[in-house]
Design an enzyme around this catalytic site. Sequence first.
Site, PDB file in Angstrom:
ATOM      1  N   HIS A   1      15.328  -2.953  -1.935  1.00  0.00           N
ATOM      2  CA  HIS A   1      14.817  -1.640  -1.759  1.00  0.00           C
ATOM      3  C   HIS A   1      13.624  -1.300  -2.574  1.00  0.00           C
ATOM      4  O   HIS A   1      12.875  -0.405  -2.576  1.00  0.00           O
ATOM      5  CB  HIS A   1      16.005  -0.669  -1.689  1.00  0.00           C
ATOM      6  N   LYS A   2      13.749  -2.104  -3.797  1.00  0.00           N
ATOM      7  CA  LYS A   2      12.851  -1.959  -4.959  1.00  0.00           C
ATOM      8  C   LYS A   2      11.286  -2.522  -4.566  1.00  0.00           C
ATOM      9  O   LYS A   2      11.140  -3.612  -5.064  1.00  0.00           O
ATOM     10  CB  LYS A   2      13.103  -2.260  -6.359  1.00  0.00           C
TER      11      LYS A   2
ATOM     12  N   LEU B   1       2.272   3.297  -1.282  1.00  0.00           N
ATOM     13  CA  LEU B   1       1.736   3.382   0.355  1.00  0.00           C
ATOM     14  C   LEU B   1       2.977   3.970   1.095  1.00  0.00           C
ATOM     15  O   LEU B   1       4.020   3.471   1.111  1.00  0.00           O
ATOM     16  CB  LEU B   1       1.405   2.034   0.750  1.00  0.00           C
ATOM     17  N   CYS B   2       2.799   5.307   1.562  1.00  0.00           N
ATOM     18  CA  CYS B   2       3.698   5.964   2.361  1.00  0.00           C
ATOM     19  C   CYS B   2       3.096   6.722   3.398  1.00  0.00           C
ATOM     20  O   CYS B   2       1.990   7.169   3.412  1.00  0.00           O
ATOM     21  CB  CYS B   2       4.489   6.856   1.494  1.00  0.00           C
ATOM     22  N   VAL B   3       3.488   6.561   4.707  1.00  0.00           N
ATOM     23  CA  VAL B   3       3.072   7.220   5.988  1.00  0.00           C
ATOM     24  C   VAL B   3       4.077   7.934   6.616  1.00  0.00           C
ATOM     25  O   VAL B   3       5.544   7.292   6.723  1.00  0.00           O
ATOM     26  CB  VAL B   3       2.484   5.896   6.969  1.00  0.00           C
TER      27      VAL B   3
ATOM     28  N   LYS C   1      -0.217   5.042  14.136  1.00  0.00           N
ATOM     29  CA  LYS C   1      -1.595   5.584  14.045  1.00  0.00           C
ATOM     30  C   LYS C   1      -2.378   4.564  13.307  1.00  0.00           C
ATOM     31  O   LYS C   1      -3.594   4.994  13.223  1.00  0.00           O
ATOM     32  CB  LYS C   1      -1.469   6.847  13.535  1.00  0.00           C
ATOM     33  N   ARG C   2      -1.952   3.383  12.900  1.00  0.00           N
ATOM     34  CA  ARG C   2      -2.620   2.431  12.354  1.00  0.00           C
ATOM     35  C   ARG C   2      -3.232   3.009  11.040  1.00  0.00           C
ATOM     36  O   ARG C   2      -4.451   2.692  10.786  1.00  0.00           O
ATOM     37  CB  ARG C   2      -3.631   2.053  13.179  1.00  0.00           C
ATOM     38  N   LEU C   3      -2.563   3.618  10.355  1.00  0.00           N
ATOM     39  CA  LEU C   3      -3.089   4.550   8.901  1.00  0.00           C
ATOM     40  C   LEU C   3      -3.045   3.372   8.001  1.00  0.00           C
ATOM     41  O   LEU C   3      -3.931   3.392   6.818  1.00  0.00           O
ATOM     42  CB  LEU C   3      -2.306   5.611   8.720  1.00  0.00           C
TER      43      LEU C   3
ATOM     44  N   LEU D   1       6.484  -0.425 -11.100  1.00  0.00           N
ATOM     45  CA  LEU D   1       7.192   0.643 -11.145  1.00  0.00           C
ATOM     46  C   LEU D   1       7.505   1.284  -9.491  1.00  0.00           C
ATOM     47  O   LEU D   1       6.529   1.039  -8.753  1.00  0.00           O
ATOM     48  CB  LEU D   1       6.620   2.315 -11.601  1.00  0.00           C
TER      49      LEU D   1
END
Length: 552
Positions: free
Chosen positions: A116-117, A266-268, A275-277, A552
């Site tokens: 998860h890290k 990085l978070c969507v 949406k290929r962001l 981090l």
Amino acid sequence: MSNPIQEIIDTTHDSDLGDNSSESEAEHPAHIDNADAPQASSSKRKKKKSKAGRILDSLRGNNIPNDHAVTVDQGARVASPEAEAVMQALNQLKLMDALKGKASTSGRGKNPLGEHKVSFPTGSHLLVTPFFKFWATQPVPQLGDRPPTEDGYIEPTKAIQDVRQEPYPLPKDFEWSILDLNDPKEIKEVYDLLSLNYVEDDEAAFRFKYSAEFLEWALKPPGYVKEWHIGVRVSSNKKLVAFISGVPMTLRVRQNVFRASEINYLCVHKKLRSKRLTPVLIKEVTRQVNLHGIAQAIYTVGLLLPTPVATCQYYHRLINVPKLIDVKFAYVARNMTLARMIRVYKIDPKTTLPGLREVEERDIPEVADLFTRYMQRFDMVHLMTIDEVRHQFLSGRGELDQPSEHNRRPKQVVWTYVVEDPETHRLTDFFSFYSLPSTVINSPKHDVVEACYLFYYASDVAFAPGEDTEAKLKKRLAQLIGDALIIANRAKFDVFNAVSLMDNMAFLEDLKFGAGDGLLNFYLYNWRTALLAGAAAVGDMEPGRGVGVVML
């Protein structure tokens, strides 16, 4: 079919977004930008694994074959693969197997938080054809390339006037936003986005719970660049739906020193992962970094992309055993009872090292000097200025005017302790760890797992003359980090996590850390170097000693 953008525009309560009860696997952070990707069927996933697959399983702690594992007292199985076996496994991986999820590096095991890290979302299904094609266009070593004969950049640094001056285009209905993290409203927007949409384990049982104080500490080091805190908003209502960040650093990789950016967070938004962001976020942060004359970056991912410079493994030291069993972070082994497990993991109440105390401002020059000298032991290192040392080890101590109840202040993020020689008053050692709790998504009894992570440490025993220096250092580090465990227990943490980097492998087993099922791959952007020692030794370099950067 409902319109996910319209659903977000119509959203008036953030709590609505946190309901995971109806989510499919494709909505988890592990599966960004893969809505059209082929998924491996359950029958295919049950096929007999190849030898390479079994070795990769041993790396992450799943189904460990007898010839690649040992059993420790507390019943945990700890993987111990050879570097040659690891490389053979990676070399034997076929791209199509990876694309179909057969060669997943995320896995499911007895420590759901283990994988998860990560800094980017983890999981096998991110490695799908469209996203993999994106990495084939980037200046990174490609899977299957021969090991480099010498270190160096892949593409030369562009002159600033040659860097694209305009932002990359976004899909319709979205717009770019530079986040001002000095604005409490905007840092709360980032906090809310990450809290509801960032990294989960594969079983959607836990999700990182970042605090505003943590984000300020992590994203605003000395010399940070505001333009590297990049968001995407819905044009109609300005709601923040995606984020990526970079912070500047000086990196040493073997004998080469260069400026780089540490890319992270990085978070969507879950409803927008078709949406290929993700690729456009990466290209935009790269553009912003290039505009400051920097062409290299470091980042970590829990999955196999082109191409890891090191692969490390997560380890977990249970503290609050009953709670961790309740939330299914850990399980009682067949040869164990809960009562015995609690006894095995019991932590002494008193620290052992004379002169141990919390760091103070007056200590920073000595801490910086000790840190700099100690980090020369490792191949890839964050070279810190004294101001960066002050920020990393001192600035996150919380509200100093409030009492430190149970070794924890309100809003405290980082814990740093030094050892002062009682006679000479010279600092001989220090250690640090930071708090990063996880939300428990579906537990009737507990809302949060209080997790802390080993950060940086150093000891001057490493510089003592004599042939038995390493043996003495191993003993000293066990004492030092053993005291860190005691402080963490006093501060009411439930679990103490660490990664197989630096000198960690010298003491993890002795302190009853168990191997988790998560891997953390380290990547360098626009830089070639030979494999560094992480989970396994490489050449004469012992496991962990190749990596001296804690992300981090």
